[in-house]
Design an enzyme around this catalytic site. Structure first.
Site, PDB file in Angstrom:
ATOM      1  CB  CYS A  47       0.119   5.606  -0.284  1.00 47.15           C
ATOM      2  SG  CYS A  47       1.558   7.696   0.216  1.00 47.15           S
ATOM      3  CB  THR A  48      -1.172   0.774  -0.289  1.00 51.34           C
ATOM      4  OG1 THR A  48      -1.574   1.486  -1.795  1.00 51.34           O
ATOM      5  CG2 THR A  48      -2.101  -0.303   0.285  1.00 51.34           C
TER       6      THR A  48
END
Length: 139
Positions: A47-48
């Site tokens: 996600c990052t």
């Protein structure tokens, strides 16, 4: 699980509050190309990477006319938006089955039509995917 939405159909309208409590409505962005992405969990590696790819290429996306809605973060604990976009469902990880949010990106055109759905975005190349998909749609 794939979303129940299809390319070429109207994007579901939604409203929610951003990270500052300010109301956000999809209709506020009518007339703009929108990148709307759903991701499963904050502070996880994939996600990052995906969010950083969009952040690092924000200028390129903006130059190409896109409004990117990940930086207006909308928490959707009640699943009102998630359910409209069909991104919640059964998932598997390490042999365990559970319910969760499926990483999905929607490209919405100026008229509110879903032009492209990325069911499995390539997190490290997501901006490139978006630009290439849009260029192919314009041909």
């Amino acid at each position: 699980m794939a979303t129940h939405l299809t390319e070429g159909k109207k994007a579901p309208v939604f409203s929610g509050n951003d990270q500052n409590g300010k109301p956000v409505l999809l209709s506020d962005h009518k007339g703009k190309k929108i990148v709307l992405f759903f991701y499963p969990e904050d502070d996880t590696p994939t996600c990052t990477i995906q969010a950083c790819n969009l952040r690092d290429n924000f200028g390129i996306l903006k130059k190409n006319g896109f409004t990117v809605l990940p930086f207006t973060l909308i928490a959707d604990a009640d699943h009102k938006i998630i359910d409209k976009y069909g991104v919640w469902g059964e998932k598997q990880l390490y042999g365990r089955t559970y319910m969760g949010l499926h990483r999905t990106t929607f490209l919405i055109d100026e008229k509110g039509i879903i032009r492209k759905i990325f069911l499995k975005p390539k997190s490290k190349q997501h901006t490139e995917e978006i630009l290439n998909a849009w260029a192919a749609l314009d041909k």
